[in-house]
Design an enzyme around this catalytic site. Structure first.
Site, PDB file in Angstrom:
ATOM      1  N   TYR A  98       0.867  -1.174   0.000  1.00  0.00           N
ATOM      2  CA  TYR A  98       0.000   0.000   0.000  1.00  0.00           C
ATOM      3  C   TYR A  98       0.902   1.221   0.000  1.00  0.00           C
ATOM      4  O   TYR A  98       1.499   1.585   0.997  1.00  0.00           O
ATOM      5  CB  TYR A  98      -0.926   0.003   1.213  1.00  0.00           C
ATOM      6  CG  TYR A  98      -1.922  -1.137   1.248  1.00  0.00           C
ATOM      7  CD1 TYR A  98      -2.137  -1.954   0.138  1.00  0.00           C
ATOM      8  CD2 TYR A  98      -2.653  -1.406   2.399  1.00  0.00           C
ATOM      9  CE1 TYR A  98      -3.042  -3.002   0.173  1.00  0.00           C
ATOM     10  CE2 TYR A  98      -3.566  -2.455   2.442  1.00  0.00           C
ATOM     11  CZ  TYR A  98      -3.747  -3.247   1.329  1.00  0.00           C
ATOM     12  OH  TYR A  98      -4.649  -4.294   1.377  1.00  0.00           O
TER      13      TYR A  98
ATOM     14  N   HIS B  73       0.012 -12.183   1.084  1.00  0.00           N
ATOM     15  CA  HIS B  73      -0.947 -11.348   0.358  1.00  0.00           C
ATOM     16  C   HIS B  73      -1.578 -12.078  -0.825  1.00  0.00           C
ATOM     17  O   HIS B  73      -2.782 -11.975  -1.072  1.00  0.00           O
ATOM     18  CB  HIS B  73      -0.244 -10.078  -0.126  1.00  0.00           C
ATOM     19  CG  HIS B  73      -1.154  -8.919  -0.294  1.00  0.00           C
ATOM     20  ND1 HIS B  73      -0.733  -7.613  -0.188  1.00  0.00           N
ATOM     21  CD2 HIS B  73      -2.477  -8.833  -0.562  1.00  0.00           C
ATOM     22  CE1 HIS B  73      -1.755  -6.798  -0.383  1.00  0.00           C
ATOM     23  NE2 HIS B  73      -2.823  -7.515  -0.624  1.00  0.00           N
TER      24      HIS B  73
ATOM     25  N   SER C 227     -13.309  -5.404   1.062  1.00  0.00           N
ATOM     26  CA  SER C 227     -14.301  -4.855   0.124  1.00  0.00           C
ATOM     27  C   SER C 227     -15.701  -5.412   0.355  1.00  0.00           C
ATOM     28  O   SER C 227     -16.382  -5.824  -0.591  1.00  0.00           O
ATOM     29  CB  SER C 227     -13.869  -5.105  -1.329  1.00  0.00           C
ATOM     30  OG  SER C 227     -12.654  -4.465  -1.628  1.00  0.00           O
ATOM     31  N   PRO C 228     -16.182  -5.431   1.608  1.00  0.00           N
ATOM     32  CA  PRO C 228     -17.537  -5.936   1.857  1.00  0.00           C
ATOM     33  C   PRO C 228     -18.619  -5.038   1.260  1.00  0.00           C
ATOM     34  O   PRO C 228     -19.778  -5.451   1.170  1.00  0.00           O
ATOM     35  CB  PRO C 228     -17.623  -5.964   3.380  1.00  0.00           C
ATOM     36  CG  PRO C 228     -16.673  -4.895   3.835  1.00  0.00           C
ATOM     37  CD  PRO C 228     -15.536  -4.967   2.851  1.00  0.00           C
ATOM     38  N   LEU C 229     -18.227  -3.827   0.838  1.00  0.00           N
ATOM     39  CA  LEU C 229     -19.167  -2.922   0.177  1.00  0.00           C
ATOM     40  C   LEU C 229     -18.879  -2.826  -1.320  1.00  0.00           C
ATOM     41  O   LEU C 229     -19.231  -1.843  -1.980  1.00  0.00           O
ATOM     42  CB  LEU C 229     -19.106  -1.531   0.828  1.00  0.00           C
ATOM     43  CG  LEU C 229     -19.438  -1.502   2.320  1.00  0.00           C
ATOM     44  CD1 LEU C 229     -19.324  -0.090   2.873  1.00  0.00           C
ATOM     45  CD2 LEU C 229     -20.826  -2.073   2.584  1.00  0.00           C
ATOM     46  N   GLY C 230     -18.223  -3.855  -1.865  1.00  0.00           N
ATOM     47  CA  GLY C 230     -17.981  -3.883  -3.301  1.00  0.00           C
ATOM     48  C   GLY C 230     -17.141  -2.728  -3.783  1.00  0.00           C
ATOM     49  O   GLY C 230     -17.413  -2.151  -4.833  1.00  0.00           O
ATOM     50  N   ARG C 231     -16.089  -2.381  -3.002  1.00  0.00           N
ATOM     51  CA  ARG C 231     -15.214  -1.234  -3.319  1.00  0.00           C
ATOM     52  C   ARG C 231     -16.026   0.052  -3.465  1.00  0.00           C
ATOM     53  O   ARG C 231     -15.709   0.920  -4.261  1.00  0.00           O
ATOM     54  CB  ARG C 231     -14.394  -1.507  -4.579  1.00  0.00           C
ATOM     55  CG  ARG C 231     -13.585  -2.791  -4.515  1.00  0.00           C
ATOM     56  CD  ARG C 231     -12.708  -2.973  -5.731  1.00  0.00           C
ATOM     57  NE  ARG C 231     -12.198  -4.329  -5.811  1.00  0.00           N
ATOM     58  CZ  ARG C 231     -11.129  -4.783  -5.137  1.00  0.00           C
ATOM     59  NH1 ARG C 231     -10.468  -3.967  -4.351  1.00  0.00           N
ATOM     60  NH2 ARG C 231     -10.729  -6.034  -5.270  1.00  0.00           N
ATOM     61  N   GLY C 232     -17.094   0.131  -2.690  1.00  0.00           N
ATOM     62  CA  GLY C 232     -17.930   1.327  -2.676  1.00  0.00           C
ATOM     63  C   GLY C 232     -19.127   1.263  -3.595  1.00  0.00           C
ATOM     64  O   GLY C 232     -20.073   2.050  -3.449  1.00  0.00           O
ATOM     65  N   PHE C 233     -19.135   0.311  -4.545  1.00  0.00           N
ATOM     66  CA  PHE C 233     -20.217   0.266  -5.529  1.00  0.00           C
ATOM     67  C   PHE C 233     -21.561  -0.043  -4.875  1.00  0.00           C
ATOM     68  O   PHE C 233     -22.600   0.492  -5.276  1.00  0.00           O
ATOM     69  CB  PHE C 233     -19.901  -0.782  -6.601  1.00  0.00           C
ATOM     70  CG  PHE C 233     -20.683  -0.614  -7.872  1.00  0.00           C
ATOM     71  CD1 PHE C 233     -20.173   0.124  -8.926  1.00  0.00           C
ATOM     72  CD2 PHE C 233     -21.948  -1.176  -8.024  1.00  0.00           C
ATOM     73  CE1 PHE C 233     -20.895   0.287 -10.107  1.00  0.00           C
ATOM     74  CE2 PHE C 233     -22.672  -1.022  -9.190  1.00  0.00           C
ATOM     75  CZ  PHE C 233     -22.144  -0.284 -10.232  1.00  0.00           C
TER      76      PHE C 233
END
Length: 322
Positions: free
Chosen positions: A56, A128, A207-213
């Site tokens: 990162y 990773h 990404s439990p929110l779909g990378r924000g989508f």
């Protein structure tokens, strides 16, 4: 906030914080001052589980997280990762040039991560990504040695298949496996999640929110050029437009229930098992508070059925990566 147990006695806050975004993955990196406010604000609200990685930045993310958590280090759990090779000298901005889980490289990365994080022990060290050139037994054995030396407390894997998880676990018990898991990414349900439960390993969904989508706030074609999501198939063209219609149905359901789409999507993940600890990423305190509230929502079986009806995984279009 409640706590949850992963594997090997590792107990963390029921919701963690993914720290990839602080170093610039979804736009410009945060200032150290803003990073401090975000991470310490998360701790003040009950989050004690923070996730970063050497790539990162690269490297900047660990430095920023280490500095932000320094005053509260003994009260938090820090996870970081090894497994990639960057070009040339190890410095920010160098591109990733492939996998590297050779034992000597794992040791080098571990010691470098310890220095960047400003700590004497990494609570959870993940591979990773699987390196096809290095036997997983050698990877697990190397981490086992680092644990024996007191440099690492727990071993984790990320995006690993069930057979390799099983082989690694036989050498050094795995505490957690990190994989993408959300309403629109459910691959782990096939073989990985059953294997984890058989072996007593926790799942850490990124990404439990779909990378924000899945929040409805990210629209196809509206992402900035320096936002790496703009190249993901699920966010582009006809696939993006189709997926947005699914999210709009999720938003409509959320309105009827008096919550946001993000809260509904996160609550769904939280309800898939007490051995699951999602790590949504954010750059803003108000989104952090929204996520924390979502993690506290109780869903009935009929609620869960409604959510899956409006957001069926089989209808999502486009791959996860370019």
């Amino acid at each position: 906030m409640d706590t949850r147990k992963l594997g090997e006695g590792l107990e963390v806050s029921a919701l963690g914080l993914g720290c990839m975004s602080v170093s610039g993955a979804y736009g410009p990196k945060l200032s150290q001052e803003d990073c401090n406010a975000l991470l310490r604000g998360a701790y003040e609200r009950g989050i004690t589980f923070f996730d970063t990685a050497e790539i990162y930045g690269p490297f900047i993310g660990e430095e920023m997280v280490g500095a932000a958590l320094a005053p509260i280090r003994k009260h938090v759990t820090i996870a970081t990762k090894f497994g990639f090779r960057t070009g040339g000298k190890a410095e920010p901005g160098k591109p990733i040039q492939g996998f590297d889980s050779r034992p000597e490289h794992i040791s080098e990365v571990c010691h470098a991560s310890l220095a960047r994080l400003g700590t004497d022990c990494i609570d959870l060290l993940y591979q990773h990504r699987v390196d096809p050139e290095v036997p997983i037994e050698d990877v697990a054995g190397t981490v086992r040695d680092l644990i024996a030396e007191g440099k690492v407390r727990h071993f984790g894997m990320s995006e690993a298949p069930a057979d390799l998880i099983r082989r690694a676990h036989a050498v050094q018990p795995v505490a957690a496996v990190q994989s993408e898991y959300s309403l629109w990414t459910r691959d782990v349900e096939d073989t990985v999640l059953p294997t984890l439960r058989e072996l007593g390993i926790g799942l850490v969904p990124y990404s439990p929110l779909g990378r924000g989508f899945l929040t409805g706030n990210v629209k196809p074609g509206e992402l900035a050029g320096d936002d790496w999501r703009s190249n993901m198939p699920r966010f582009k063209g006809e696939a993006g437009a189709h997926n947005l219609r699914l999210v709009e149905a999720l938003q409509a359901l959320a309105v009827r229930k008096g919550v946001t789409a993000a809260q509904l999507a996160l609550a769904w993940v939280m309800h898939q098992g007490d051995d699951i600890v999602p790590i949504p990423s954010t750059r803003r305190i108000e989104r952090l508070e929204e996520n924390i509230a979502g993690a506290a929502i109780t869903l009935s079986p009929s609620d869960l059925a409604e959510i899956e009806q409006v957001m069926p995984a089989r209808e999502v279009q486009g791959g996860r990566y370019a």
